[in-house]
Design an enzyme around this catalytic site. Structure first.
Site, PDB file in Angstrom:
ATOM      1  N   LYS A 171       1.908   1.988  -5.120  1.00  0.00           N
ATOM      2  CA  LYS A 171       2.468   1.380  -6.339  1.00  0.00           C
ATOM      3  C   LYS A 171       1.566   1.626  -7.540  1.00  0.00           C
ATOM      4  O   LYS A 171       2.036   1.883  -8.637  1.00  0.00           O
ATOM      5  CB  LYS A 171       2.648  -0.141  -6.148  1.00  0.00           C
ATOM      6  CG  LYS A 171       3.597  -0.500  -5.024  1.00  0.00           C
ATOM      7  CD  LYS A 171       3.666  -2.000  -4.814  1.00  0.00           C
ATOM      8  CE  LYS A 171       2.390  -2.593  -4.251  1.00  0.00           C
ATOM      9  NZ  LYS A 171       2.083  -2.178  -2.868  1.00  0.00           N
TER      10      LYS A 171
ATOM     11  N   GLN B 209       1.857  -6.165  -3.118  1.00  0.00           N
ATOM     12  CA  GLN B 209       2.341  -6.261  -1.728  1.00  0.00           C
ATOM     13  C   GLN B 209       3.655  -5.474  -1.551  1.00  0.00           C
ATOM     14  O   GLN B 209       3.827  -4.460  -2.180  1.00  0.00           O
ATOM     15  CB  GLN B 209       2.491  -7.718  -1.290  1.00  0.00           C
ATOM     16  CG  GLN B 209       1.174  -8.480  -1.218  1.00  0.00           C
ATOM     17  CD  GLN B 209       0.614  -8.899  -2.560  1.00  0.00           C
ATOM     18  OE1 GLN B 209       1.289  -9.485  -3.367  1.00  0.00           O
ATOM     19  NE2 GLN B 209      -0.643  -8.596  -2.818  1.00  0.00           N
TER      20      GLN B 209
ATOM     21  N   GLY C 267      -4.552  -4.355  -3.716  1.00  0.00           N
ATOM     22  CA  GLY C 267      -5.572  -3.322  -3.932  1.00  0.00           C
ATOM     23  C   GLY C 267      -4.856  -2.046  -4.290  1.00  0.00           C
ATOM     24  O   GLY C 267      -4.152  -1.477  -3.457  1.00  0.00           O
ATOM     25  N   HIS C 268      -4.969  -1.639  -5.545  1.00  0.00           N
ATOM     26  CA  HIS C 268      -4.283  -0.429  -5.996  1.00  0.00           C
ATOM     27  C   HIS C 268      -5.313   0.623  -6.377  1.00  0.00           C
ATOM     28  O   HIS C 268      -6.152   0.384  -7.231  1.00  0.00           O
ATOM     29  CB  HIS C 268      -3.420  -0.718  -7.230  1.00  0.00           C
ATOM     30  CG  HIS C 268      -2.423  -1.817  -7.020  1.00  0.00           C
ATOM     31  ND1 HIS C 268      -1.637  -1.893  -5.901  1.00  0.00           N
ATOM     32  CD2 HIS C 268      -2.079  -2.872  -7.792  1.00  0.00           C
ATOM     33  CE1 HIS C 268      -0.847  -2.947  -6.001  1.00  0.00           C
ATOM     34  NE2 HIS C 268      -1.109  -3.574  -7.134  1.00  0.00           N
TER      35      HIS C 268
ATOM     36  N   ASP D 225       0.809  -1.222   0.000  1.00  0.00           N
ATOM     37  CA  ASP D 225       0.000   0.000   0.000  1.00  0.00           C
ATOM     38  C   ASP D 225       0.842   1.271   0.000  1.00  0.00           C
ATOM     39  O   ASP D 225       0.433   2.302   0.546  1.00  0.00           O
ATOM     40  CB  ASP D 225      -0.971   0.020   1.198  1.00  0.00           C
ATOM     41  CG  ASP D 225      -1.889  -1.183   1.199  1.00  0.00           C
ATOM     42  OD1 ASP D 225      -2.266  -1.621   0.094  1.00  0.00           O
ATOM     43  OD2 ASP D 225      -2.214  -1.688   2.283  1.00  0.00           O
TER      44      ASP D 225
END
Ligand code: GDP
Ligand code: IMO
Ligand code: MG
Length: 428
Positions: A16, A223, A40-41, A13
């Site tokens: 990225k 990650q 989750g981006h 988080d």
């Protein structure tokens, strides 16, 4: 500058998605190499906000070919729903390429993930419950199902039988759950096969050829370094290799072809799930970082644990990834603190330690040694160059750079694509 890796330098988080999206307009391929829809981006383009889980962030850049490499674990239901969600918003996803060697997450993997966590009780990892660990376990155990298996019903059935034979015994006898029906799983998987088929390709060949032709290829990690199954805070990690070496094994591109490795580094630290976190804050500063930084998980909606910047971790990330650059994100979130503590070393059993200890017991006992850096109160979200930043913000960045062991080549001052200060181009 044909091939670069962009990865998380902390516990995920770090931003990225934004960094990848920013470069996406100038690269030919953006490739996910590990992880799955545990990621989750959030990517903000103009007034549009996108939450991506499985698809590479390059999918939002029209000229760029998004690739899901062999090292990724793919939940076909999630893949199709993420694609149709983007199509409904007018994003063309037809260029996507998916490795035939990528492993599939099936409903039994998500079941095993959730049941295992429940039975671990107090010792649980706090996984995202997306079936990631069990799918990688099957891969290593040689009972995994790959994308290419969808195109041979007889092989698929044999493999699902082999995978469920043992698992059903455990589910029924140990966990007191209903056994999973082989035919039902096979039918469900075959139901995805035709829709996925147009994307399936020999991605290793395509990527190697692209690099040889001078095309620009960006490998996007999910990650982060401290969640790496080999180099992270094991067992509180994910089940893949987000570190730079993962880009090679997860795509079939050799290390000699990679020119640059960029670590995405948040100006403070966050973590989701269980595990040690030396600079974690339990006070109003932690709450303020969470609120101002919007630190809530994109995948699970869990509050992220927040703490000050940890230079020991940044140095470790530089070492295990061979980082050439950092992209420092969320500097704007720190606006308003009079003084900002930065962890420069740990104290372990009364001794000062400069490097991340390899012993888990030592790391669990590590107390941060803080240096106080002067803060700033000016709004920095409109800064376009380094010199636009207030003097104290410049000094904060320079101090972090000095401690972290690689140059900071870009700085994020807001979530939007254009809220970035570029210092050295990543593509030159
Ligand atoms: P990822 O998993 O590494 O892609 O990061 P996430 O998307 O889970 O979390 C990063 C969050 O920070 C997202 O909501 C981004 O929109 C946001 N973000 C990224 N860079 C910046 C920045 O420089 N400043 C601010 N304020 N937000 C940012
Ligand atoms: P992005 O790509 C932050 C964490 C989970 C849990 C551990 C294992 O958005 O940075 P898993 O479901 O992978 O077996 O869970 O890893 N985790 C993440 N934390 N960001 C992520 O991805 C994460 N993906 C997994 O919270 O602690
Ligand atoms: Mg995330």
């Amino acid at each position: 500058m044909p091939a670069l890796v962009l990865l998380g330098a902390q516990w995920g988080d770090e931003g990225k998605g934004k960094a990848t999206d920013l470069l996406g307009g100038s690269v030919d391929y953006v490739v996910r190499y590990q992880g799955g829809n545990n990621a989750g981006h959030t990517v903000v383009v103009g007034d549009q906000k996108y939450a991506l889980h499985l698809l590479p962030s390059g999918i939002l850049s029209p000229g760029c070919t998004p690739v899901i490499g062999n090292g990724v674990v793919v939940d076909p239901a999630v893949l199709l729903s993420e694609l149709s969600g983007l199509n409904e918003r007018g994003v063309d996803t037809s260029k996507l390429l998916l490795s035939g060697n990528a492993h599939l997450i099936t409903p039994y993997h998500t079941t095993v993930d959730k049941v295992t966590e429940r039975f671990l009780g107090k010792r649980k990892i706090g996984t995202t419950g997306r079936g990631i660990g069990p799918t990688y376990a099957d891969k290593i155990n040689r009972v995994g199902i790959r994308v290419q298996d969808l195109y041979d019903e007889s092989i698929l059935t044999q493999k699902v039988e082999a995978a469920l034979d043992f698992k059903n015994q455990i589910l029924a006898k140990l966990y007191n759950r209903r056994a999973i029906d082989v035919a039902q799983i096979v039918d469900e998987m075959l139901g995805y096969a035709e829709q996925i088929k147009p994307f399936v390709a020999d991605t290793t060949l395509i990527l190697n050829n692209a690099i040889d032709e001078g095309k620009v290829v960006l490998f996007e990690g999910g990650q982060g370094t401290l969640l790496d199954v080999d180099h992270g805070t094991y067992p509180f990690v994910t089940s893949s290799n987000p570190t730079a070496g993962g880009a090679c094994t997860g795509t079939g591109v050799g290390p000699t072809k990679i020119n640059r490795v960029i670590g995405i580094l948040k100006a403070y630290t966050t973590r989701v799930g269980a595990g040690p976190f030396p600079t974690e804050l339990f006070d109003k500063d932690g709450e303020a970082l969470r609120t101002i930084g919007g630190e809530r998980g994109v995948t699970t909606g869990r509050d992220r644990r927040c703490g000050w910047f940890d230079a020991v971790i940044a140095r470790y990330a530089t070492r295990v990834n061979g980082l050439t650059d950092f992209f420092l994100t969320k500097l704007d979130v720190l606006t308003g603190w009079e003084q900002i503590p930065v962890c420069v070393a740990y104290e372990i059993d009364g001794k000062r330690v400069e490097e991340l200890p390899y012993s888990q017991s030592d790391f669990h006992h590590a107390k941060p040694v803080y240096e106080m850096l002067p803060g700033w109160s000016e709004d920095i979200s409109k800064a376009k160059t380094f010199s636009d930043l207030p003097k104290n913000a410049q000094a904060y960045v320079k101090a972090l750079e000095e401690m972290s062991g690689a140059p900071i080549s870009a700085i994020g001052v807001g979530p939007g694509r254009d809220e970035t200060i570029e210092i050295n181009s990543f593509l030159s």
